[in-house]
Design a protein around this motif. Structure first.
Motif, short mmCIF file in Angstrom:
data_model
loop_
_atom_site.label_atom_id
_atom_site.label_comp_id
_atom_site.label_asym_id
_atom_site.label_seq_id
_atom_site.Cartn_x
_atom_site.Cartn_y
_atom_site.Cartn_z
N ALA A 64 62.07 18.29 -11.58
CA ALA A 64 60.62 18.38 -11.65
C ALA A 64 60.12 17.51 -12.79
O ALA A 64 60.79 17.35 -13.81
CB ALA A 64 60.17 19.82 -11.88
N LEU A 65 58.95 16.94 -12.60
CA LEU A 65 58.28 16.17 -13.63
C LEU A 65 57.12 17.00 -14.14
O LEU A 65 56.28 17.45 -13.37
CB LEU A 65 57.75 14.85 -13.06
N LEU A 66 57.07 17.21 -15.46
CA LEU A 66 55.96 17.91 -16.09
C LEU A 66 55.07 16.89 -16.78
O LEU A 66 55.51 16.21 -17.71
CB LEU A 66 56.46 18.94 -17.10
N VAL A 67 53.84 16.78 -16.32
CA VAL A 67 52.85 15.85 -16.89
C VAL A 67 51.95 16.70 -17.77
O VAL A 67 51.18 17.52 -17.28
CB VAL A 67 52.05 15.15 -15.77
N ILE A 68 52.05 16.49 -19.07
CA ILE A 68 51.46 17.42 -20.03
C ILE A 68 50.20 16.86 -20.70
O ILE A 68 50.24 15.78 -21.32
CB ILE A 68 52.51 17.80 -21.09
N ASP A 69 49.10 17.59 -20.55
CA ASP A 69 47.85 17.39 -21.29
C ASP A 69 47.24 15.99 -21.16
O ASP A 69 46.62 15.50 -22.11
CB ASP A 69 48.04 17.72 -22.77
N MET A 70 47.34 15.39 -20.01
CA MET A 70 46.74 14.07 -19.79
C MET A 70 45.28 14.26 -19.37
O MET A 70 44.86 13.87 -18.29
CB MET A 70 47.54 13.28 -18.75
N GLN A 71 44.51 14.84 -20.27
CA GLN A 71 43.14 15.26 -20.00
C GLN A 71 42.14 14.35 -20.69
O GLN A 71 42.48 13.60 -21.61
CB GLN A 71 42.96 16.70 -20.48
N ASN A 72 40.90 14.47 -20.27
CA ASN A 72 39.83 13.67 -20.87
C ASN A 72 39.78 13.82 -22.38
O ASN A 72 39.59 12.84 -23.10
CB ASN A 72 38.47 14.05 -20.27
N ILE A 73 39.93 15.03 -22.87
CA ILE A 73 39.83 15.29 -24.31
C ILE A 73 40.87 14.48 -25.10
O ILE A 73 40.62 14.06 -26.22
CB ILE A 73 39.96 16.80 -24.63
N CYS A 74 42.03 14.24 -24.49
CA CYS A 74 43.13 13.55 -25.19
C CYS A 74 43.19 12.06 -24.90
O CYS A 74 43.41 11.26 -25.81
CB CYS A 74 44.47 14.16 -24.79
N VAL A 75 43.04 11.67 -23.63
CA VAL A 75 43.26 10.27 -23.26
C VAL A 75 42.16 9.69 -22.37
O VAL A 75 42.27 8.56 -21.91
CB VAL A 75 44.63 10.08 -22.56
N GLY A 76 41.12 10.44 -22.12
CA GLY A 76 40.04 9.95 -21.27
C GLY A 76 39.18 8.91 -21.98
O GLY A 76 39.34 8.67 -23.19
N GLU A 77 38.29 8.30 -21.23
CA GLU A 77 37.40 7.27 -21.78
C GLU A 77 36.66 7.74 -23.03
O GLU A 77 36.51 7.00 -23.99
CB GLU A 77 36.36 6.87 -20.72
N LYS A 78 36.18 8.97 -22.99
CA LYS A 78 35.41 9.51 -24.11
C LYS A 78 36.20 10.60 -24.83
O LYS A 78 35.66 11.64 -25.18
CB LYS A 78 34.07 10.05 -23.60
N GLU A 83 58.10 10.42 -6.67
CA GLU A 83 57.47 10.83 -5.42
C GLU A 83 58.32 11.81 -4.62
O GLU A 83 57.79 12.60 -3.84
CB GLU A 83 57.12 9.61 -4.56
N ASN A 84 59.63 11.81 -4.82
CA ASN A 84 60.50 12.73 -4.09
C ASN A 84 60.83 14.00 -4.87
O ASN A 84 61.64 14.80 -4.44
CB ASN A 84 61.80 12.02 -3.68
N HIS A 90 61.85 26.46 -6.48
CA HIS A 90 62.30 25.17 -5.95
C HIS A 90 63.70 24.78 -6.41
O HIS A 90 64.12 23.64 -6.23
CB HIS A 90 61.30 24.07 -6.34
N ASN A 91 64.42 25.74 -7.01
CA ASN A 91 65.79 25.51 -7.47
C ASN A 91 65.89 24.30 -8.40
O ASN A 91 66.83 23.50 -8.31
CB ASN A 91 66.75 25.33 -6.29
N ILE A 92 64.93 24.17 -9.30
CA ILE A 92 64.91 23.05 -10.23
C ILE A 92 65.99 23.23 -11.29
O ILE A 92 66.16 24.30 -11.85
CB ILE A 92 63.52 22.93 -10.89
N GLU A 93 66.71 22.15 -11.54
CA GLU A 93 67.74 22.15 -12.57
C GLU A 93 67.32 21.28 -13.76
O GLU A 93 67.56 21.61 -14.91
CB GLU A 93 69.04 21.61 -11.97
N TYR A 94 66.67 20.13 -13.44
CA TYR A 94 66.24 19.18 -14.46
C TYR A 94 64.72 19.17 -14.57
O TYR A 94 64.02 19.21 -13.55
CB TYR A 94 66.68 17.75 -14.11
N VAL A 95 64.23 19.07 -15.80
CA VAL A 95 62.80 18.93 -16.06
C VAL A 95 62.62 17.68 -16.90
O VAL A 95 63.23 17.54 -17.97
CB VAL A 95 62.25 20.16 -16.81
N GLU A 96 61.81 16.75 -16.41
CA GLU A 96 61.45 15.55 -17.18
C GLU A 96 60.06 15.78 -17.75
O GLU A 96 59.17 16.26 -17.05
CB GLU A 96 61.46 14.32 -16.27
N VAL A 97 59.86 15.43 -19.03
CA VAL A 97 58.56 15.64 -19.66
C VAL A 97 57.93 14.32 -20.08
O VAL A 97 58.59 13.43 -20.60
CB VAL A 97 58.67 16.58 -20.89
N VAL A 98 56.60 14.23 -19.80
CA VAL A 98 55.79 13.08 -20.21
C VAL A 98 54.41 13.61 -20.61
O VAL A 98 54.04 14.73 -20.27
CB VAL A 98 55.63 12.03 -19.08
#
Length: 172
Positions: free
Chosen positions: A9-23, A47-48, A112-120
């Protein structure tokens, strides 16, 4: 690292307007366009795999009133940055740094029987590192994708990344 014969699984963390948005809040000083580009490359490459988005939301209380930024539920600040690639509706809200404080995340990963977690995502010296440590504590193998992690808290990042190395996390 290419993970074979297991679920990731890929965990996409806090990619929100407050942190990285235009404003974004002036408090957050990332190279937003580069970070969004790198995170989107990782999302597209997964994607898979199961892609999960994490949102940091602040509760309206006296302590948070004095924070240098405010990300309250129902505001545009907590929405994901418009440039972020959204490829699933797997979205979890967290009120603390470690996304595993939301028990629904662990439930979905186990389903989902996840074994690996990738963080970004953001921040390497806070939420990303704390979530990676939480993943290890919950029995997952962790991949820390440094090219797709924004960091302001460099001193914390060094401390947490040392702990992650010692706990067996893999860095790519």
């Amino acid at each position: 690292m290419e993970v074979k014969n297991c679920e990731k699984a890929l965990l996409v963390i806090d990619m929100q307007n407050i942190c990285v948005g235009e404003k974004h809040a002036r408090f957050f000083q990332y190279n937003n366009s580069d970070l969004l580009h790198e995170v989107n490359k990782v999302i597209d490459a997964n994607e898979n795999n199961l892609v999960i988005y994490i949102k940091n939301v602040m509760k309206k209380n006296l302590i948070n009133k004095f924070a240098p930024f405010h990300a309250y539920e129902g505001t545009k600040d907590v929405d994901f940055a418009k440039e972020l690639h959204i490829v699933s509706d797997n979205i979890f809200i967290k009120y603390k740094g470690n996304a595993f404080t939301n028990s629904g995340l662990d439930i979905l990963l186990k389903k989902h029987n996840i074994e690996y977690v990738e963080v970004v995502g953001v921040d390497g010296g806070a939420c990303v590192a704390l979530t990676a440590l939480g993943a290890i504590k919950n029995g997952y193998k962790v991949i820390v994708n440094e090219a797709a992690i924004g960091t302001m808290y460099k001193k914390n990042k060094n401390k947490y990344f040392k702990k992650l190395h010692e706990a067996g996390a893999e860095f790519v």
